[in-house]
Design a protein around this motif. Structure first.
Motif, PDB file in Angstrom:
ATOM      1  N   ASP A  44      47.335  30.946  32.767  1.00 47.07           N
ATOM      2  CA  ASP A  44      47.763  29.591  32.398  1.00 47.07           C
ATOM      3  C   ASP A  44      48.588  29.575  31.117  1.00 47.07           C
ATOM      4  N   GLY A  45      48.681  30.727  30.444  1.00 48.33           N
ATOM      5  CA  GLY A  45      49.418  30.786  29.190  1.00 48.33           C
ATOM      6  C   GLY A  45      48.584  30.429  27.982  1.00 48.33           C
ATOM      7  N   ASP A  46      47.241  30.342  28.166  1.00 47.94           N
ATOM      8  CA  ASP A  46      46.352  30.024  27.055  1.00 47.94           C
ATOM      9  C   ASP A  46      45.873  31.305  26.377  1.00 47.94           C
ATOM     10  N   ARG A  47      44.906  31.149  25.468  1.00 52.60           N
ATOM     11  CA  ARG A  47      44.408  32.311  24.729  1.00 52.60           C
ATOM     12  C   ARG A  47      43.417  33.131  25.524  1.00 52.60           C
ATOM     13  N   GLY A  48      43.078  32.709  26.721  1.00 57.15           N
ATOM     14  CA  GLY A  48      42.191  33.506  27.559  1.00 57.15           C
ATOM     15  C   GLY A  48      40.752  33.076  27.444  1.00 57.15           C
ATOM     16  N   VAL A 162      35.161  35.980  48.213  1.00 59.10           N
ATOM     17  CA  VAL A 162      36.286  35.054  48.045  1.00 59.10           C
ATOM     18  C   VAL A 162      35.769  33.712  47.538  1.00 59.10           C
ATOM     19  N   GLY A 163      34.656  33.260  48.121  1.00 60.44           N
ATOM     20  CA  GLY A 163      34.070  31.992  47.698  1.00 60.44           C
ATOM     21  C   GLY A 163      33.671  31.992  46.230  1.00 60.44           C
ATOM     22  N   HIS A 164      33.119  33.098  45.753  1.00 61.69           N
ATOM     23  CA  HIS A 164      32.775  33.203  44.336  1.00 61.69           C
ATOM     24  C   HIS A 164      34.019  33.027  43.463  1.00 61.69           C
ATOM     25  N   GLY A 165      35.100  33.704  43.844  1.00 61.60           N
ATOM     26  CA  GLY A 165      36.332  33.599  43.074  1.00 61.60           C
ATOM     27  C   GLY A 165      36.897  32.190  43.087  1.00 61.60           C
ATOM     28  N   LEU A 166      36.864  31.545  44.247  1.00 65.23           N
ATOM     29  CA  LEU A 166      37.357  30.165  44.349  1.00 65.23           C
ATOM     30  C   LEU A 166      36.538  29.225  43.471  1.00 65.23           C
ATOM     31  N   TYR A 167      35.236  29.465  43.429  1.00 63.26           N
ATOM     32  CA  TYR A 167      34.362  28.621  42.607  1.00 63.26           C
ATOM     33  C   TYR A 167      34.753  28.724  41.132  1.00 63.26           C
ATOM     34  N   VAL A 168      34.942  29.930  40.632  1.00 64.58           N
ATOM     35  CA  VAL A 168      35.321  30.116  39.227  1.00 64.58           C
ATOM     36  C   VAL A 168      36.711  29.536  38.973  1.00 64.58           C
ATOM     37  N   TRP A 169      37.620  29.698  39.920  1.00 61.21           N
ATOM     38  CA  TRP A 169      38.992  29.175  39.801  1.00 61.21           C
ATOM     39  C   TRP A 169      38.987  27.653  39.673  1.00 61.21           C
ATOM     40  N   PRO A 179      46.164  21.764  36.477  1.00 58.31           N
ATOM     41  CA  PRO A 179      46.179  21.921  37.938  1.00 58.31           C
ATOM     42  C   PRO A 179      45.862  23.360  38.313  1.00 58.31           C
ATOM     43  N   LEU A 180      45.412  23.561  39.522  1.00 56.83           N
ATOM     44  CA  LEU A 180      45.109  24.908  40.004  1.00 56.83           C
ATOM     45  C   LEU A 180      46.375  25.762  39.977  1.00 56.83           C
ATOM     46  N   ASN A 181      46.290  26.898  39.326  1.00 61.87           N
ATOM     47  CA  ASN A 181      47.421  27.817  39.210  1.00 61.87           C
ATOM     48  C   ASN A 181      47.450  28.726  40.438  1.00 61.87           C
TER      49      ASN A 181
END
Length: 295
Positions: A44-48, A162-169, A179-181
């Motif tokens: 996202d271009g933030d500090r992480g 995949v579901g775990h990753g989507l949840y964190v996203w 917005p979702l990147n």
């Protein structure tokens, strides 16, 4: 005489701690969640990295749904464990199917309730993960092709990851108000590749080095091909994050995977050694993610 409710609860707790050690899994899952969330911040271009109570809730939710999946796995593996792992709690009769059904129900209620209070989208993703875990149980009982093929199993079961990753996203986007990147989907794909590296390598072995009855990926495609597949998915994970972040640090876990592959072909040791080396590559990858999202 039937056991009291408290006796059944204590037996279920003992079983759960044995089969899903809370300290270990909480540490690993927190590392996984924080690393991935930090990468979403970088993209996202933030500090992480940005710690918050909500990120802790995310980690606890992934921990909770992981517990749900583990209990389903124990129920699904009951007949296999009767033969190959008779000392496990369910096979021994320390806990019953009914006890574990209660654990599943309570777990699901807590997960969905605490997430609905924050976001119906997050709750829906967790519900999808839990339903998919139950579908896998049904497939293993009723679909012969699924029972016979390890690659078919992981091809369908990987949707849990995949579901775990989507949840964190989704949680990251809601927390930051962004917005979702779309690049986040590539980050999730790399995490799927990373998991597949460890999963395939730990179940790859040379003939004659395994215990009777073990189910391995190398049984289907051969030892050499299975090891190369495990290496290829690690190369995919490293390549995706190298492209996304432009950080050469992601060559470190790839180098460890090269060493693992070399040792596998050179020494032909039992599969446990390869699994441990693959786990080191896995954790090295997570720590590189932390480094890249910290500076």
């Amino acid at each position: 005489m039937s056991r009291t409710v408290m006796e059944r609860a204590r037996a279920t707790l003992r079983f759960s701690v044995q089969r899903y050690p809370p300290l270990f899994y909480l540490l690993v899952i927190t590392l996984w969640c924080v690393s991935l969330d930090g990468m979403f911040g970088v993209l996202d271009g933030d500090r992480g990295l940005a710690f918050s109570p909500d990120l802790l809730h995310v980690a606890l939710s992934i921990f909770g749904v992981g517990y749900f999946m583990r209990i389903v796995d124990e129920l699904r593996d009951y007949e296999y464990d009767l033969v190959h792992n008779p000392n496990r709690g369910l096979a021994k009769g320390d806990v019953s199917f009914g006890d574990l059904y209660v654990a599943l129900g309570l777990n699901a209620a807590v997960l969905l309730g605490t997430n609905l209070a924050v976001s119906w989208v997050r709750a829906a993703i967790l519900l999808g993960i839990m339903v998919h875990a139950l579908v896998l149980w049904a497939l293993e009982k009723h679909w012969g092709a699924y029972q016979r093929s390890m690659f078919l199993m992981i091809g369908i079961a990987i949707q849990l990851h995949v579901g775990h990753g989507l949840y964190v996203w989704v949680a990251h986007a809601e927390r930051t108000g962004r917005p979702l990147n779309p690049q986040g989907l590539l980050a999730i794909l790399a995490m799927v590749f990373l998991y597949l590296h460890w999963e395939v390598m730990r179940k790859t072995a040379w003939p004659g080095t395994t215990k009777p009855g073990e189910k391995l990926y190398s049984d289907e495609v051969g030892s050499a091909a299975s090891a190369v597949i495990a290496f290829a998915v690690m190369a995919g994970a490293s390549g995706l994050y190298l492209w996304l972040t432009r950080s050469w640090l992601f060559l470190l876990p790839l180098g460890m995977a090269v060493i693992n592959l070399t040792l596998f072909f050179k020494n032909r040791r039992p599969r446990g050694v390869s699994g441990k080396l693959a786990a080191r590559s896995y954790f090295a990858f997570l720590f590189v993610m932390l480094l890249c999202s910290s500076f």
